[in-house]
Design a protein around this motif. Structure first.
Motif, PDB file in Angstrom:
ATOM      1  N   ARG A  76       0.835  -1.203   0.000  1.00 54.40           N
ATOM      2  CA  ARG A  76       0.000   0.000   0.000  1.00 54.40           C
ATOM      3  C   ARG A  76       0.872   1.256   0.000  1.00 54.40           C
ATOM      4  O   ARG A  76       0.602   2.213  -0.719  1.00 54.40           O
ATOM      5  CB  ARG A  76      -0.931  -0.009   1.216  1.00 54.40           C
ATOM      6  CG  ARG A  76      -1.907   1.181   1.232  1.00 54.40           C
ATOM      7  CD  ARG A  76      -2.725   1.247   2.511  1.00 54.40           C
ATOM      8  NE  ARG A  76      -1.830   1.484   3.634  1.00 54.40           N
ATOM      9  CZ  ARG A  76      -1.733   0.704   4.708  1.00 54.40           C
ATOM     10  NH1 ARG A  76      -2.473  -0.362   4.832  1.00 54.40           N
ATOM     11  NH2 ARG A  76      -0.891   0.997   5.677  1.00 54.40           N
ATOM     12  N   ASP A  77       1.961   1.239   0.793  1.00 56.24           N
ATOM     13  CA  ASP A  77       2.866   2.387   0.837  1.00 56.24           C
ATOM     14  C   ASP A  77       3.509   2.642  -0.524  1.00 56.24           C
ATOM     15  O   ASP A  77       3.651   3.789  -0.945  1.00 56.24           O
ATOM     16  CB  ASP A  77       3.955   2.186   1.891  1.00 56.24           C
ATOM     17  CG  ASP A  77       3.425   2.271   3.310  1.00 56.24           C
ATOM     18  OD1 ASP A  77       2.252   2.684   3.505  1.00 56.24           O
ATOM     19  OD2 ASP A  77       4.189   1.917   4.237  1.00 56.24           O
ATOM     20  N   VAL A  94       2.244   1.826  -3.458  1.00 60.31           N
ATOM     21  CA  VAL A  94       1.192   2.336  -4.349  1.00 60.31           C
ATOM     22  C   VAL A  94       0.954   3.820  -4.076  1.00 60.31           C
ATOM     23  O   VAL A  94       0.905   4.631  -5.007  1.00 60.31           O
ATOM     24  CB  VAL A  94      -0.120   1.525  -4.183  1.00 60.31           C
ATOM     25  CG1 VAL A  94      -1.276   2.206  -4.897  1.00 60.31           C
ATOM     26  CG2 VAL A  94       0.070   0.105  -4.711  1.00 60.31           C
ATOM     27  N   GLU A  95       0.828   4.188  -2.808  1.00 56.63           N
ATOM     28  CA  GLU A  95       0.570   5.590  -2.462  1.00 56.63           C
ATOM     29  C   GLU A  95       1.725   6.502  -2.873  1.00 56.63           C
ATOM     30  O   GLU A  95       1.502   7.565  -3.456  1.00 56.63           O
ATOM     31  CB  GLU A  95       0.298   5.722  -0.957  1.00 56.63           C
ATOM     32  CG  GLU A  95      -1.046   5.165  -0.553  1.00 56.63           C
ATOM     33  CD  GLU A  95      -1.247   5.143   0.960  1.00 56.63           C
ATOM     34  OE1 GLU A  95      -0.375   5.647   1.710  1.00 56.63           O
ATOM     35  OE2 GLU A  95      -2.283   4.613   1.395  1.00 56.63           O
ATOM     36  N   SER A  96       2.963   6.089  -2.588  1.00 54.00           N
ATOM     37  CA  SER A  96       4.104   6.941  -2.957  1.00 54.00           C
ATOM     38  C   SER A  96       4.269   6.999  -4.478  1.00 54.00           C
ATOM     39  O   SER A  96       4.641   8.038  -5.022  1.00 54.00           O
ATOM     40  CB  SER A  96       5.393   6.486  -2.263  1.00 54.00           C
ATOM     41  OG  SER A  96       5.717   5.162  -2.596  1.00 54.00           O
ATOM     42  N   ARG A 154       1.814   6.865  -6.686  1.00 51.37           N
ATOM     43  CA  ARG A 154       0.784   7.786  -7.181  1.00 51.37           C
ATOM     44  C   ARG A 154       1.174   9.233  -6.888  1.00 51.37           C
ATOM     45  O   ARG A 154       0.952  10.125  -7.713  1.00 51.37           O
ATOM     46  CB  ARG A 154      -0.566   7.458  -6.562  1.00 51.37           C
ATOM     47  CG  ARG A 154      -1.156   6.182  -7.138  1.00 51.37           C
ATOM     48  CD  ARG A 154      -2.508   5.869  -6.571  1.00 51.37           C
ATOM     49  NE  ARG A 154      -3.029   4.639  -7.158  1.00 51.37           N
ATOM     50  CZ  ARG A 154      -3.871   3.840  -6.559  1.00 51.37           C
ATOM     51  NH1 ARG A 154      -4.331   4.127  -5.346  1.00 51.37           N
ATOM     52  NH2 ARG A 154      -4.293   2.747  -7.150  1.00 51.37           N
ATOM     53  N   SER A 155       1.777   9.469  -5.735  1.00 48.82           N
ATOM     54  CA  SER A 155       2.264  10.824  -5.410  1.00 48.82           C
ATOM     55  C   SER A 155       3.350  11.239  -6.388  1.00 48.82           C
ATOM     56  O   SER A 155       3.376  12.381  -6.857  1.00 48.82           O
ATOM     57  CB  SER A 155       2.817  10.877  -3.984  1.00 48.82           C
ATOM     58  OG  SER A 155       1.805  10.651  -3.047  1.00 48.82           O
TER      59      SER A 155
END
Length: 184
Positions: A115-116, A118-120, A122-123
Motif C-alpha cells: 500500500r505504501d 502504491v501511495e508513494s 501515485r504521489s
C-alpha cells in the motif's frame, strides 16, 4: 519545455545554423522558440558519433540550470517541487527495497508495504513532468500487476513484476539523468 525540431537541411545551411548557435554560446545568451537563456561558463555536454551500416548518426546535447534566469518566487517553486519529488522517491525506494527483501526470503508482503508503494508511486506520478507520464503509466501498470500477484499468492508473477518495476525505475533514472535532471 520540451520542443524538438526535425527537418532536412543542406550541409551549408546546417553549418550556418551551428555557427549561429556557437556565436550565441560565446556571447553567453541563447535564444530559441521565443525565449532567451543566460549561458553559464560551465556546461554539461554530450557528444555522440556512430556509424552503422553505411550511415552516420551524430548527436550533440548540452544542458545547464536555468534557475538563475528565474525570479525568486519561481526559484522557490522549483526548489519545493524538487524537494517534494526527492522525498517521494526516497519513500518509494525504501518501500520497494522492503518488498524485494521479503520476496527474496520467499515471503509475500503484508498489505502495508505494498500500500505504501502504491501511495508513494501515485504521489510521484502526480509530481511527474508531462513527458514522464508514459513511463509513469507503464510503472503503475506493473505495480497493479504486482498487487494482483500478491493478492493471488502467485510467487513467480510477483517476482517477475518486481523485476519489471526495477527495470522501469532504472530506465527512468537513466533517461532523466541523460536529460540533465537533478531531482532524482
Amino acid at each position: 519545455m520540451g520542443e524538438q525540431d526535425e527537418q532536412s537541411m543542406g550541409r551549408l545551411e546546417l553549418a550556418d545554423y551551428l555557427a549561429g548557435l556557437g556565436e550565441q554560446l560565446r556571447r553567453g545568451a541563447l535564444s530559441a522558440h521565443g525565449r532567451q537563456w543566460t549561458v553559464p561558463e560551465a556546461i554539461d555536454v554530450r557528444l555522440e558519433f556512430k556509424e552503422k551500416k553505411g550511415r552516420i548518426n551524430a548527436k550533440l546535447s548540452w544542458s545547464w540550470s536555468t534557475l538563475g534566469d528565474y525570479d525568486q518566487a519561481a526559484q522557490a517553486e522549483v526548489a519545493r517541487w524538487q524537494d517534494d519529488l526527492k522525498q517521494v522517491k526516497k519513500r518509494m525506494s525504501a518501500t520497494f527495497k522492503e518488498l524485494q527483501r521479503l520476496a527474496g526470503q520467499g515471503a509475500f508482503p503484508d498489505e502495508r508495504p505494498l500500500r505504501d508503494l502504491v501511495e508513494s508511486s501515485r504521489s510521484f506520478a502526480a509530481l511527474a513532468e508531462t513527458d514522464w507520464q508514459g513511463a509513469m503509466q507503464e510503472f503503475l501498470d506493473h505495480l497493479a500487476n504486482l498487487q494482483h500477484a500478491v493478492a493471488n499468492q502467485q510467487q513467480e508473477a510477483m517476482l517477475h513484476e518486481l523485476r519489471d518495476l526495477q527495470n522501469r525505475m532504472a530506465a527512468c533514472h537513466r533517461e532523466f539523468k541523460s536529460r540533465g535532471g537533478t531531482a532524482k
